[in-house]
Structures are given as C-alpha cells and as structure tokens.
Design a protein around this motif. Structure first.
Motif, short mmCIF file in Angstrom:
data_model
loop_
_atom_site.label_atom_id
_atom_site.label_comp_id
_atom_site.label_asym_id
_atom_site.label_seq_id
_atom_site.Cartn_x
_atom_site.Cartn_y
_atom_site.Cartn_z
N THR B 91 0.85 -1.29 -0.06
CA THR B 91 0.02 0.07 -0.04
C THR B 91 0.61 1.54 0.04
O THR B 91 0.85 2.06 -0.68
CB THR B 91 -0.92 -0.15 1.08
N LEU B 104 -7.99 4.36 -1.00
CA LEU B 104 -8.66 2.95 -0.90
C LEU B 104 -8.43 2.00 -1.99
O LEU B 104 -8.34 0.75 -1.89
CB LEU B 104 -10.34 3.28 -1.40
N ILE B 107 -5.03 0.51 -0.79
CA ILE B 107 -5.38 -0.55 0.22
C ILE B 107 -5.62 -1.95 -0.10
O ILE B 107 -5.34 -2.88 0.09
CB ILE B 107 -6.10 0.18 1.51
N VAL B 108 -6.84 -1.69 -1.16
CA VAL B 108 -7.38 -3.02 -1.88
C VAL B 108 -6.26 -3.62 -2.78
O VAL B 108 -6.12 -4.90 -2.72
CB VAL B 108 -8.63 -2.66 -2.83
N ILE B 170 -9.29 10.74 1.51
CA ILE B 170 -10.51 10.13 0.58
C ILE B 170 -11.41 11.01 -0.02
O ILE B 170 -12.28 11.66 0.80
CB ILE B 170 -11.04 9.06 1.44
N LEU B 184 -12.66 4.90 8.80
CA LEU B 184 -12.20 4.08 7.80
C LEU B 184 -11.90 2.82 8.03
O LEU B 184 -12.15 1.90 7.18
CB LEU B 184 -10.93 4.93 7.34
N PHE B 188 -13.75 -0.63 6.39
CA PHE B 188 -13.17 -1.94 5.81
C PHE B 188 -13.52 -3.24 6.73
O PHE B 188 -13.92 -4.06 6.07
CB PHE B 188 -11.86 -1.74 5.87
#
Lengths: 259, 355
Positions: B91, B104, B107-108, B170, B184, B188
C-alpha cells in the motif's frame, strides 16, 4: 455410446500389493448395470482395498478398470467422482463440524456451475443455483427420512443415523455407481433392516448400480443380485447368491461347514 | 421468552439462507452498526478511538483473515504478520509510486499483493499438513521481515527503515483525525466481515470445512483439494493484507517491519484460539479480550497501594496474570468465547425455563 447390456464396471486382472505384501491378486469380475453386487469374504480378504482401487484411492500394479465404456489403468479419486462413482467408508468419514444439510450439499459440489465469487457476492447465477441445489439436497434428505436432523451437527447424531447421512451425501452426487463399505456394520437388526430397505429403494428408484461390502450373510443373500467372494486377495466365488451359497470352496473359506 | 424463534419461519430457501435469519439478530446488528458508525465517533474520546477501538478493529480483521485459513480450512499458519506486512508495504509503495491512485485503491491492491504472497507460501500445504505446515509458514514470517529490512527500495531508502504514512485523504476529505481513522477502519472491517460470512456460508466455505474435517473424503466426493486450499490462502492473505495496511496507516501512522514480527503472528493466532476457531464473531470477542484485558489489568494495578510491589515488577506481574487468565479460560472453554456466546443465546431462547 455403450450398449445397455454391457457391464457398468469391469475389473480385469487387478493386482495390488503394499511393499511386496499382496492384498489383491489377479481379480476380474463384472458389475451389471442397475444391479446390487455384494463383495464378501473374511477379514483381510481385500474387499475394502478393491473398493479403493475402483474409485482411485489405491493404484493397482496390474490390471485395468473399464467403467462405463472408458478403459483406465487406474482411477484417481477426483476423476472417479466426475465420472459418477460415489462411496461411503467403513469408518464413517463425514465432515463432523458441519450440519446434515451441509454434508449433503457438499456431495453436490460437482454439480455447481457458478464461480465462488458469484456465490460469495450472491450475484449472477449463484442465487438461483443455490435454490436448485438446496431443492435436490432436500429431496435426498426426504428420501432417507433425515428431515428432523437437517440442521443438526453430524457429530451429535447417533451412529446409525450418521451411516445414513453418509449414504445421503453419496447419493446427493447422483452417482451411476455407489460403493458402500460395510453400510450396516455395528447396527442392530432393526437398523439393518431399515438400511437394507434404503439401499434397495435407492437401487430401484434411481436405477443406481450398487457394490457393497457386508458381513451379515442373511442381508447379503436377501439384498444382492450378484455375489463375489474374496479370500486372501483371490476370487473364490462369483455368481448369483444361491449358486455362491452352494459353492464348496466358499463354504470352506467363509460360510463354515456344519459338523 | 425475549429471544424467541417462535413464529419465524422461512418459506423460501432464499430467506433461509439469509446471513442473520432471526429478526432479533438482524435488528441488533443494525442497531450495533448504527451505534458504531453514527454515535461512537462523536462520543468517543481521542484516546478511546485511537488507542483502543482502532487497534481492536484491525486485530479483529487480522483474526478474521487467519480464521478463514485455520478455523475454516484447517490449515495452520504462523505467517499472519508477514502477510500484514506485505499489505502495508505494498500500500505504501503504491501510494508512493503510482500517482493518482486513490488511497482506497492502494489498500485494496495491497490486499491483492498479500493474497499473492499468501498463495505462494501456501503451496507447501498441497503436500504437508498440521505442524509441518506451521513450520513452513514460519519461513514466510522470517523471509518477509528480512526482505523489507534489507532491501531499501521497499522503504524508499529511508535510513531508519521507519516511514511515516502519508495523510489519509479520501475523495477530498482528510481522515487523519482520530474519528476519521476509526471510521475508515470500521468501514473496511464491516465490508470484509460481511464478505467473509457470505463466503463461509457458500459452497467454498463448505469445501473448506470438508477439507478441514476429512480431506480424503473431500477428495473422494470430488472437491478439488489444491484449488480449495489455495483459495483459502488467497482470501486469508487478502484480508490480512488489508488489516496490515490499516494497522500501518490508520493505527500506527508509520510503516515499519518491526510492527509485523513473529509476536504479532502469535497475537493473531491467540485471538482466534481464544475467540473460537471456525467462528466469525469469535474474532471480535478474541480481539476484545487481547486488547482490553491488558488495559483493564493496568487500570486494576493502579488501585494497588503504592510501594507494595516494585513498579518495574508490575509490568511483569501483569503479563503473568494475563497468561494465567488465558490458560484458565482455555481449560474451562477450549472452544473459545464464541462458544460461550452461543450457549448464552441457547439459554436466552428458552429462558425462564431451563430447557
């Protein structure tokens, strides 16, 4: 296409040994479509090993297997399942941490077409397919009278019912050939009668070919159309129940003589 | 009496498959989510949000990741922190090197990298199982930590190896305050928990449990063992990777290999053992136990009269008490807190009768 009269399963000269110890030597026989064939013989005769060869858990050193028109030197378990061979085990091999319904549903895993992602997100083909799978699983559960326990963990069920759940899981796969390794071991007379009736019903209703191992000779003679007798890994009898019962070699090795 | 199932029938398979079939379960979940999203950020102090709730949520998520692999698919692993580290460093590097990629997305994608690493180190599971597999996952733990310490590229050639995480922005909103970090993380955790619950109730979840309970029978009924095991490693790695990224970005605010050492792997393992193997709620109960109990113990030791015990010894004493509590609890309830919770619900169903 195979002709209807050809046997569903043909074993030709199967030999299996473990590190030089012969378990099965040169066994051949046919299993006719839509019939119940019983494998009998004393302990250690090689009956379970032979079932393991048929569905690919063991690899024979010699011989070949013809199943539904396809010739193989050896099976592997996944291929056997795909081709329509389902089985139960001598010592119950259920998934203990799961409910009856979930165990039966696992039996249908090869009938799935939707991907795991569709199922995880409940999109695409998954919801309709989940309904269809559940419906078929419920049919099997109803057929074997397991409805009261569908949400019970299998480890909480008594032994006789666990045996029946294992039959349900095998049946859920809609197999062409059902291998049953001592489906009535450890049961009392009433449970045996019940199980015999279920096996006969499966055979008649779904036209499923059955190969079973059983020690209770009364059950074998009543239930089966064809009996194969093994002793020390050799075949010593092969034919209709009445004929096998009169075979002197079988009487000497297995049934015992009256003195 | 209050927690009754009476009258709640499913008339379609679809409704029978709902994640929370009982009305009271559904409503209490909605209430809990509403409370967590809309009330906690306003009433929670910075200390609670930053130091208790955020690490609790991240560790619950890490527990969830390991529980899919160990509790559901039956594959033992001591490499959880390694995959968290992969998620965190991936990340960080994506943020650093891919301009225009939203946080986002990073992170994914970090989770996707962790999933790939997890599958790679999961390959031995096709041949070995049990304690032998546990030892081979240790390789992941040591290798990944070594890699991120030795190869400067991963930490952008930072001399100390400790990198400060970039600000959390974000869609134009700065989430760098305690409430923002908490929200946040919560977002998740809720999304991935729902996904995981769906997966374990689907065909894949059944296949995992089948492999866990009896792998020979699973193979005989046609379950593809290799694919099923590797999918468990992949999904577990993905969730652990996201947990690692959150640990670095929303909790610590720094990315460093030492935050993901072997003791972190053990911590995650303890969470699922205490919480309950093969349970989704268990991860939250186990994480609460691991995070809250040390705080409660240090609060309790504050009430001790001064001078009875040397201040230096106090910390050791806390560790001893913590250890004893874990041992005592596991003797009393080896199946974890989730089992206790379930028994409580069974009681509540028939209360005030006994059965």
């Amino acid at each position: 296409m195979t002709e209807i009269s050809s046997p569903l399963l043909r074993l030709e000269g199967i030999s299996l040994s473990f590190k030089g110890v012969k378990a099965i030597s040169d066994i051949s026989f046919d299993v006719a479509r839509g019939r119940i064939t019983a494998l009998i013989g004393p302990n250690g005769a090689g009956k379970s090993s032979l079932l393991n060869v048929i569905n690919g858990v063991y690899r024979p050193q010699a011989g070949r297997i013809v199943f539904d028109g396809e010739v193989r030197q050896r099976m592997n378990p996944h291929r056997a399942a795909v081709r329509g061979i389902a089985r139960t085990f001598q010592n119950i091999a259920l998934f203990k941490g799961m409910s009856v319904l979930d165990n039966v549903l696992t039996g249908r895993n090869l009938k799935r077409r939707s991907s795991w992602l569709e199922q995880a997100l409940r999109i695409g083909r998954a919801p309709a397919e989940d309904d269809a799978q559940r419906r078929r699983a419920e049919e099997v559960i109803a057929f074997l009278h397991l409805q009261p326990w569908r949400h019970t963990l299998v480890s909480k069920l008594p032994y006789g019912l666990q045996k029946r759940v294992e039959l349900a899981r095998a049946l859920a796969a809609e197999p062409k050939l059902l291998l049953l390794d001592e489906p009535m071991a450890g049961m009392n007379a009433e449970e045996k009668r019940e199980m015999s009736r279920f096996i006969a019903d499966v055979n008649r209703e779904f036209d499923t070919t059955v190969v079973l191992i059983e020690h209770d000779i009364g059950v074998v003679m009543n239930l089966s159309d064809h009996v194969v007798v093994l002793d020390y890994g050799r075949k010593i009898g092969d034919g209709p129940p009445d004929e096998v019962r009169r075979n002197p070699e079988v009487i000497a090795a297995y049934l015992g003589t009256r003195h | 009496m209050f927690y009754t199932e009476a009258g709640q029938f499913s008339s379609h398979y679809r409704t029978d498959r709902r994640l929370f079939r009982l009305r009271q379960d559904r409503y209490s979940l909605y209430a809990l989510l509403l409370f967590a999203f809309a009330v906690v950020p306003f009433i929670g102090s910075d200390y609670w949000l930053n130091a208790i709730l955020t690490p609790f949520l991240v560790l619950s998520l890490a527990g969830l990741g390991l529980n899919l692999l160990t509790g559901y698919a039956g594959q033992l692993s001591l490499g959880s922190a390694a995959f968290m580290a992969v998620g965190a460093f991936a990340t960080y590097n994506l943020e650093l090197r891919v301009p225009g990629l939203p946080l986002l997305g990073s992170i994914v994608l970090g989770g996707v990298f962790a999933a790939a690493a997890s599958v790679l180190f999961g390959l031995p599971s096709l041949r070995i199982k049990g304690f032998y597999l546990l030892v081979s996952t240790l390789a992941a733990q040591f290798f990944v930590q070594w890699l991120f310490t030795k190869v400067g590229w991963f930490s952008n050639d930072n001399a100390s190896g400790v990198i400060t995480a970039p600000p959390l922005v974000i869609a134009g909103h700065d989430l760098s305050n305690p409430a923002g970090r908490y929200l946040l993380t919560l977002g998740f955790v809720v999304a991935l928990t729902l996904l995981a619950r769906n997966v374990v109730k689907s065909e894949l979840g059944r296949n995992w449990m089948a492999v866990r309970d009896m792998d020979t029978a699973a193979a005989v009924i046609g379950i593809p063992l290799a694919r099923t095991k590797l999918l468990a490693f992949a999904l577990s790695g993905f969730i652990l990777g996201v947990a690692g990224a959150l640990w670095a970005f929303t909790y610590l605010g720094t990315v460093e290999p030492h935050g993901f050492d072997l003791s972190r792997s053990f911590q995650v393992l303890f969470i699922i053992i205490i919480g309950g193997l093969g349970s989704i709620a268990g991860n939250f109960l186990g994480a609460a136990f691991i995070v809250l109990l040390p705080i409660a113990l240090s609060l309790a030791s504050g009430f001790m009269p001064a001078g009875v015990i040397d201040a230096g010894q106090l910390e050791n004493l806390q560790k001893i008490v913590f250890g004893l509590l874990i041992i005592g609890f596991l003797i009393k309830e080896p199946e974890g807190l989730a089992r206790l919770w379930q028994q409580l619900r069974e009681r509540a169903r028939v209360w005030p009768l006994r059965y």
